[in-house]
Design a protein around this motif. Structure first.
Motif, PDB file in Angstrom:
ATOM      1  N   ARG A  65     -10.610 -15.992 -62.469  1.00 29.55           N
ATOM      2  CA  ARG A  65     -10.175 -17.152 -63.254  1.00 29.55           C
ATOM      3  C   ARG A  65      -8.679 -17.383 -63.123  1.00 29.55           C
ATOM      4  N   LEU A  66      -8.323 -18.639 -62.877  1.00 33.23           N
ATOM      5  CA  LEU A  66      -6.933 -19.070 -62.881  1.00 33.23           C
ATOM      6  C   LEU A  66      -6.587 -19.740 -64.201  1.00 33.23           C
ATOM      7  N   PHE A  67      -7.538 -20.470 -64.741  1.00 28.61           N
ATOM      8  CA  PHE A  67      -7.306 -21.258 -65.945  1.00 28.61           C
ATOM      9  C   PHE A  67      -6.949 -20.377 -67.143  1.00 28.61           C
ATOM     10  N   ASN A  68      -5.863 -20.743 -67.836  1.00 29.37           N
ATOM     11  CA  ASN A  68      -5.430 -20.041 -69.045  1.00 29.37           C
ATOM     12  C   ASN A  68      -5.272 -18.538 -68.816  1.00 29.37           C
ATOM     13  N   GLN A  69      -4.717 -18.204 -67.651  1.00 30.84           N
ATOM     14  CA  GLN A  69      -4.534 -16.802 -67.270  1.00 30.84           C
ATOM     15  C   GLN A  69      -3.096 -16.621 -66.799  1.00 30.84           C
ATOM     16  N   LYS A  70      -2.339 -15.811 -67.495  1.00 33.52           N
ATOM     17  CA  LYS A  70      -0.936 -15.627 -67.143  1.00 33.52           C
ATOM     18  C   LYS A  70      -0.785 -14.713 -65.921  1.00 33.52           C
ATOM     19  N   LEU A  71       0.314 -14.903 -65.222  1.00 40.06           N
ATOM     20  CA  LEU A  71       0.633 -14.052 -64.084  1.00 40.06           C
ATOM     21  C   LEU A  71       1.202 -12.725 -64.582  1.00 40.06           C
ATOM     22  N   PRO A  72       0.909 -11.619 -63.895  1.00 41.59           N
ATOM     23  CA  PRO A  72       1.402 -10.309 -64.348  1.00 41.59           C
ATOM     24  C   PRO A  72       2.884 -10.082 -64.073  1.00 41.59           C
ATOM     25  N   ILE A  73       3.472 -10.900 -63.193  1.00 36.18           N
ATOM     26  CA  ILE A  73       4.910 -10.805 -62.945  1.00 36.18           C
ATOM     27  C   ILE A  73       5.524 -12.195 -63.063  1.00 36.18           C
ATOM     28  N   SER A  74       6.790 -12.255 -63.387  1.00 33.08           N
ATOM     29  CA  SER A  74       7.468 -13.530 -63.583  1.00 33.08           C
ATOM     30  C   SER A  74       7.911 -14.133 -62.251  1.00 33.08           C
ATOM     31  N   VAL A  75       7.819 -15.446 -62.175  1.00 31.71           N
ATOM     32  CA  VAL A  75       8.231 -16.176 -60.982  1.00 31.71           C
ATOM     33  C   VAL A  75       9.725 -16.495 -61.078  1.00 31.71           C
ATOM     34  N   LYS A  76      10.446 -16.226 -60.003  1.00 27.10           N
ATOM     35  CA  LYS A  76      11.867 -16.576 -59.968  1.00 27.10           C
ATOM     36  C   LYS A  76      12.040 -18.044 -59.558  1.00 27.10           C
ATOM     37  N   PHE A  77      13.194 -18.609 -59.916  1.00 26.16           N
ATOM     38  CA  PHE A  77      13.468 -19.999 -59.571  1.00 26.16           C
ATOM     39  C   PHE A  77      14.794 -20.122 -58.843  1.00 26.16           C
TER      40      PHE A  77
END
Length: 287
Positions: free
Chosen positions: A209-221
């Motif tokens: 599942r992708l929907f309403n599922q957070k990523l385990p690591i943060s994305v950099k910008f």
């Protein structure tokens, strides 16, 4: 021996009864049964988490609405795999090209090529494992004709995306910078994004599942994007940054048009639960 007692299995009909007892509206039982006979009850009810509290569904929640979210998620996974494929193949090309020209066709066997010398052993052991289990004709060809010697541009083709990401991370800074120039990015950003993409790709490949599922690591910008109020631990953050990894504007914009079509067809899906910014169409557009 564990004292934990597992729940007993239930029939498809009993699963319908359980859902109804919790307040879910099922107007077409035959259709619902057909879905549950194809989609595991446990998998289906993961999409129901958004629509209930303490095992009770919110008023007027229907089986059909939850199933539409399941369908949306499936189409999104398939669509994401198309653009991830583009990125993955691109990095296989640039990484192998850089290694070959800076260290020779078998440079990956030399520990001095890596930022962490001891990682060379781990990498080559993983490479050997992948070669040993591969049945691809090009692998068999190199084993028979070149006594198992693989130039880097062939070797990278047997690596998983996860190990390709690790390979990039463990290159020397000068080599990462060289590769990053193709994307006009800093290698710290690329390293983070490749890591996140391996997680997203694995979820897609295993139909998670992708929907309403957070990523385990943060994305950099990128520096100029840090003020855009995008949640760093949700899927949209990675989708937003994908536009920098797809260097061909036409390819990217075509993919975004496909994304828009999926979202328009499932306009009852709350995109905020995927982290989508309210100006996502404008943000994803690439000139």
């Amino acid at each position: 021996m564990s004292d934990v007692v597992l729940k007993p299995p239930t029939t498809y009909e009993k699963q319908i009864e359980i859902l109804r007892s919790r307040g879910l509206i099922i107007s077409d039982e035959a259709s619902a049964l057909s879905v549950l006979k194809r989609v595991n009850y446990y998998r289906f009810t993961a999409y129901a988490l958004t629509f209930k509290q303490n095992d009770e569904f919110f008023t007027n929640t229907t089986f059909e609405r939850i199933y539409r979210h399941y369908e949306f998620d499936s189409l999104l996974r398939q669509h994401l795999m198309k653009v991830i494929e583009y990125v993955e193949i691109s990095f296989r090309t640039h990484i192998s090209y850089t290694i070959a020209h800076n260290y020779g066709p078998d440079g990956y066997e030399d520990e001095t090529m890596f930022n962490n010398n001891t990682w060379c052993k781990d990498f080559n052991e993983e490479l050997c494992r992948n070669i040993a289990k591969s049945k691809d004709p090009f692998v068999i060809h190199h084993i028979s004709k070149y006594s198992g010697k693989f130039p880097v541009w062939v070797a990278v083709e047997v690596l998983t995306f996860s190990w390709l990401s690790k390979l990039f991370k463990n290159l020397k800074s000068k080599d990462k910078k060289e590769i990053s120039k193709h994307y006009n990015l800093r290698y710290e950003e690329i390293s983070n994004w490749l890591h996140v993409l391996t997680i997203v790709r694995n979820r897609c490949a295993h139909y998670s599942r992708l929907f309403n599922q957070k990523l385990p690591i943060s994305v950099k910008f990128k520096r100029q994007d840090k003020t855009k109020d995008i949640k760093e631990n949700q899927l949209y953050a990675m989708i937003f940054n994908l536009k920098y990894l797809v260097t061909d504007s036409s390819t990217w914009n075509t993919w975004v048009i496909g994304l828009e079509s999926i979202i328009e067809a499932y306009n009852d899906v709350d995109l905020r639960l995927l982290g989508f910014h309210e100006e996502w169409k404008l943000q994803l557009k690439k000139c």
